[in-house]
Design an enzyme around this catalytic site. Structure first.
Site, PDB file in Angstrom:
ATOM      1  N   ASP A 190       0.862  -1.128   0.223  1.00 40.85           N
ATOM      2  CA  ASP A 190      -0.369   0.278  -0.486  1.00 40.85           C
ATOM      3  C   ASP A 190       0.891   0.627  -0.221  1.00 40.85           C
ATOM      4  O   ASP A 190       2.210   0.793   0.272  1.00 40.85           O
ATOM      5  CB  ASP A 190      -1.021  -0.230   1.457  1.00 40.85           C
ATOM      6  CG  ASP A 190      -2.506   0.547   0.857  1.00 40.85           C
ATOM      7  OD1 ASP A 190      -2.491   2.018   0.107  1.00 40.85           O
ATOM      8  OD2 ASP A 190      -2.890   0.815   1.956  1.00 40.85           O
ATOM      9  N   ASP A 221     -10.550   2.207  -3.614  1.00 43.59           N
ATOM     10  CA  ASP A 221     -11.353   2.012  -2.022  1.00 43.59           C
ATOM     11  C   ASP A 221     -13.109   1.967  -2.135  1.00 43.59           C
ATOM     12  O   ASP A 221     -13.606   2.009  -1.151  1.00 43.59           O
ATOM     13  CB  ASP A 221     -11.159   2.833  -0.954  1.00 43.59           C
ATOM     14  CG  ASP A 221      -9.121   2.748   0.132  1.00 43.59           C
ATOM     15  OD1 ASP A 221      -8.454   1.637  -0.919  1.00 43.59           O
ATOM     16  OD2 ASP A 221      -8.316   3.279   0.631  1.00 43.59           O
TER      17      ASP A 221
HETATM   18  C1  DGJ Z   1      -5.821   2.564   2.003  1.00 46.60           C
HETATM   19  C2  DGJ Z   1      -6.085   0.905   1.166  1.00 46.60           C
HETATM   20  O1  DGJ Z   1      -6.339   1.594   0.391  1.00 46.60           O
HETATM   21  C3  DGJ Z   1      -7.175   0.446   1.618  1.00 46.60           C
HETATM   22  O2  DGJ Z   1      -7.595  -1.076   1.377  1.00 46.60           O
HETATM   23  C4  DGJ Z   1      -6.932  -0.270   3.595  1.00 46.60           C
HETATM   24  O3  DGJ Z   1      -5.514  -1.177   2.740  1.00 46.60           O
HETATM   25  C5  DGJ Z   1      -6.124   0.885   3.898  1.00 46.60           C
HETATM   26  N1  DGJ Z   1      -5.603   1.595   3.527  1.00 46.60           N
HETATM   27  C6  DGJ Z   1      -5.348   0.689   5.362  1.00 46.60           C
HETATM   28  O4  DGJ Z   1      -4.993   1.338   5.769  1.00 46.60           O
END
Ligand code: DGJ
Length: 790
Positions: free
Chosen positions: A478, A548
């Site tokens: 991430d 997301d």
């Molecule tokens: C951002 C990501 O896009 C989410 O899926 C998740 O992993 C969060 N970060 C966790 O902090």
């Protein structure tokens, strides 16, 4: 294939369906003759070139030997500034004496096997034989060379381009702009389509007619960003998915970039792509080279689906690692939306057990497992287990998950650090910030300076230790903030303009090391969802967390936009709760699956709260997905109706031999008393007969509310406990569709599903989709003569 007319110095780059022809002009500059549908190599293409026969007023004449020629009206492959071309230059160099006048002319050419540049992501030949034409241009006065690389991918109807700048002089020069390519084509009243957005709203389609002037689409964020994906499409008015002329250009790079489109008053369209020249300056010392990232170009006369399929084929065969080419991806469960930071080992195992019962194959532990990470203000950088939450550690947790029958995967965000972390306390100088300026934060975090070797080595080691410590089969990488406070304590004042690109190179080095060392592990990249969804990342990690936003409707728009460049086999797509956490919209669980199934399926919701109805539905979904996984993940992808323009979206995937197809239809809002839809199925084979069935889908009786009194033979109080329990347990199956339909009917007439619900009652012949409803159909060519219809 690359054909060269050595006498005329004309180069013809041919793919299966396109031709790209360039030539050394009389002035010795390199010019474009033609880009479009395939042409015969034997013809003379001089007539395709435009050149004035008489001097054009108020232009700077390049050389008074030929008053008819000026650079401003030429179709150039590598324009610079200073000799009369007043359009945007591709390369702009500050020379040792302070001047910026450069003039590059043809020196030599050669054809080579596609070379490999380790430092950056790029297209690779892999199993194929890919030819590359290298044309070297030289600025004689300043002793600078530029190698223009053109690689030809015949089957994907794509060519790639990049420039390599070599300082062979004895003095340093400064690159102020060093783009990867330039394309000058005739203005053809093109429309420009870009894929723009923001967090939870990525890659939305925007089209506009190009007018005179300069348009810049870019990212200054240090990541390719969700603002504008590094990909554009030029298309003629009325080009649609099935027909028409279009050109696509995409950059293989994950940092700040720019795309410049300039329509000149002389009706020439100039298109450029490369590293963003804003805030970029790069000192190139004697004997040093600068390699620009690659741009891929494709042309189609057969509409946008065909253009996308060209890029899909390129990404699958020449960008992602071949080990993952046809490797079926597991159905995963991710705990983020279920627990966020609030979990214990017990809670995770409970989720894992239910996930297993549902048919899930991989359990992914997301953010919060390390350091003092109880919220997003602390812990980033400390890649050691948080014993309060997971007292037995990652190894034991993975073992327990494996025992349940699931593979184990884990989340990391290695490029970042919280100030409240042991890593920051030990190395405050390891992040990007100016020593005298209080840094600005994004999600409470700073960015580690990957231009520093010590940082890169630390990250490689700490992650290797983590990976070696447990049975880890998947990693989610991430990255949750954009860049600010650009300054590196390792760079001197002349080098600060290099920082963002050096960061990229550093990141690529780390990714290359880790993904090669752990080549069996499935890596998925993520940047607050799709803030770094680009071909650069795909080169190392074969899939991306698309967004997301998991709302069943917005996902349709996001995946539709994303599919213009990227195949479904790289898009992470999860079913989450409704109402959705991002827009508080309620979409049916079957719709959430039907859209996720056109990507890499996962579930990201609190499965401990699922009703019996939902559990049974999910089990059926996963069973169906597994049965057709190969087709869904790797089939040829078609967009058949655009949700941006209509109330519907139709998507389909077909097998290569056209014997199988899965079609999904989505409706935004239910329309009263509407007619029959005919769904275009032009991609099927006219010679086959198809057995068509719909996927078993279920509707929750609660959808009917008080209407249930009319729908069911027994009378219920829709607010009563009995009805509540019935709706949670009873699977109300939607209408069944089953028929044998001839391919020519489907191709010529389209596929016509059962009649819509029109407010007069419901039986098994009526298709009640409701708002945000959807259906999925499976087409299979009938092999058995007895099954054929007349
Ligand atoms: C951002 C990501 O896009 C989410 O899926 C998740 O992993 C969060 N970060 C966790 O902090």
């Amino acid at each position: 294939m690359i054909y060269i007319d050595e006498e005329k110095l004309l180069f013809h780059l041919q793919t299966e369906e396109t031709s790209y022809i360039i030539r050394v002009l009389e002035s010795k500059h390199l010019g474009l003759v033609y880009y479009g549908e395939i042409l015969d190599i034997n013809n003379d293409y001089h007539h395709l070139e435009v050149k004035h026969n008489i001097e054009v007023g108020n232009q700077v004449i390049y050389d008074d030997q030929d008053k008819t020629f000026n650079l401003n009206l030429a179709f150039l492959e590598m324009p610079t500034f200073g000799k009369g071309d007043f359009r945007e230059p591709m390369l702009h160099i500050r020379l040792a004496d302070g001047s910026r006048i450069t003039d590059f002319k043809y020196l030599e050419h050669k054809i080579i096997e596609k070379p490999i540049f380790k430092e950056m992501p790029e297209t690779k030949a892999y199993m194929a034989h890919i030819e590359t034409l290298v044309i070297t241009l030289k600025d004689e006065v300043n002793n600078i060379l530029v190698d223009l690389h053109y690689s030809v991918f015949p089957k994907s109807n794509t060519i790639s381009r990049r420039a390599i700048i070599k300082n062979i002089s004895k003095k340093s020069i400064v690159l102020e702009k060093a783009l990867s390519m330039n394309l000058d084509i005739h203005n053809d009243d093109y429309f420009l389509t870009t894929f723009d957005g923001a967090w939870i709203r990525e890659r939305m389609i925007n089209s506009r007619k190009l007018e005179q002037g300069i348009l810049k689409i870019d990212s200054k964020k240090g990541v390719s960003s969700s603002d504008h994906n590094p990909f554009i499409v030029l298309s003629k008015d009325k080009t649609n998915e099935e027909y028409g002329k279009c050109i696509g250009l995409g950059l293989i790079y994950s940092g700040s970039y720019e795309t410049i489109i300039e329509k000149s008053p002389y009706d020439i369209l100039r298109v450029q792509m490369g590293i963003n020249s804003f805030d970029f300056f790069w000192e190139l010392k004697p004997k040093e080279n600068f390699i620009t990232p690659e741009v891929v170009l494709s042309y189609s006369i057969k509409g946008l689906n065909n253009l996308s399929q060209n890029f899909h084929s390129l990404i699958k065969n020449h960008i992602i690692k071949p080990d993952f080419l046809n490797k079926e991806r597991p159905v995963l469960f991710n705990n983020w939306e279920a627990t966020m930071f609030d979990f214990t080992q017990g809670k995770l195992l409970k989720l894992a057990k239910i996930a297993k019962e549902l048919g899930i194959e991989l359990f992914v532990l997301d953010d919060g497992w390390f350091g003092k990470r109880d919220d997003d203000t602390k812990g980033l950088g400390d890649w050691f287990v948080n014993k309060n939450k997971l007292p037995l550690g990652i190894k034991k947790l993975a073992e327990k998950i494996n025992k349940i029958g699931l593979d184990f995967g884990i989340w990391v965000e290695p490029e970042m650090v919280n100030v409240d972390s042991d890593l920051y306390r030990s190395h405050p100088d390891w992040c990007i910030k100016h020593p005298k300026i209080k840094p600005s934060f994004g999600r409470n975090q700073l960015i580690l300076d990957f231009s520093k070797k010590a940082v890169r080595e630390y990250i490689i080691n700490v992650l290797s230790e983590l990976i070696d410590s447990a049975n880890i089969k998947y990693i989610k990488w991430d990255m949750n903030r954009n860049f600010s406070d650009l300054f590196s304590s390792d760079l001197n004042h002349k080098e600060q303009g290099k920082l963002l690109h050096l960061y990229q190179l550093g990141l690529y080095e780390v990714l290359d090391t880790l993904t090669s060392k752990y080549s069996d592990i499935l890596f998925e990249s993520c940047a607050s969802g799709g803030n770094r969804f680009d071909m650069g990342m795909l080169y190392y990690m074969p899939q991306v967390w698309t967004s997301d936003n998991t709302d069943g409707y917005t996902r349709q728009l996001i995946q539709y936009g994303t599919s213009y460049l990227y195949p479904q086999s790289v898009m992470g797509a999860h079913v989450s709760d409704a109402p959705s956490a991002q827009v508080v919209r309620k979409t049916p669980i079957e719709t959430r699956f039907n859209i996720s199934a056109f990507g890499l399926l996962g579930y990201e919701l609190d499965v401990t709260h699922l009703t019996k109805f939902e559990k049974k539905v999910i089990k059926n979904q996963i069973e169906f997905y597994k049965e057709h996984r190969d087709l869904l993940q790797f089939g040829q992808f078609y967009r058949l109706k655009n949700p941006y323009e209509t109330n519907n979206m139709y998507l389909a995937v077909t097998s290569k031999d056209k014997k199988e197809c899965i079609l999904s239809i989505f409706k935004t809002l239910e329309q009263p008393n509407s007619g029959f839809e005919s769904i275009p199925m032009y991609m099927l084979d006219k010679n086959y007969q198809y057995h068509v069935v719909n996927r078993k889908q279920y509707m929750n009786l609660k959808k009917f509310g008080y209407l249930v009194k009319h729908a069911l033979p027994i009378k219920f109080n829709p607010n009563g406990l009995l009805f509540h329990s019935l709706s949670n347990n009873y699977l109300y199956e939607i209408e069944k569709f089953e028929a044998i339909i001839s391919g020519d009917k489907l191709v010529n007439n389209g596929f016509i599903p059962k009649q819509n619900f029109i407010g007069t009652g419901i039986n098994e012949e009526v298709r009640l989709m409701g708002d945000f409803g959807s259906r999925m159909y499976y087409f299979k060519a009938v092999e058995d003569e007895n099954e054929r219809s007349n």
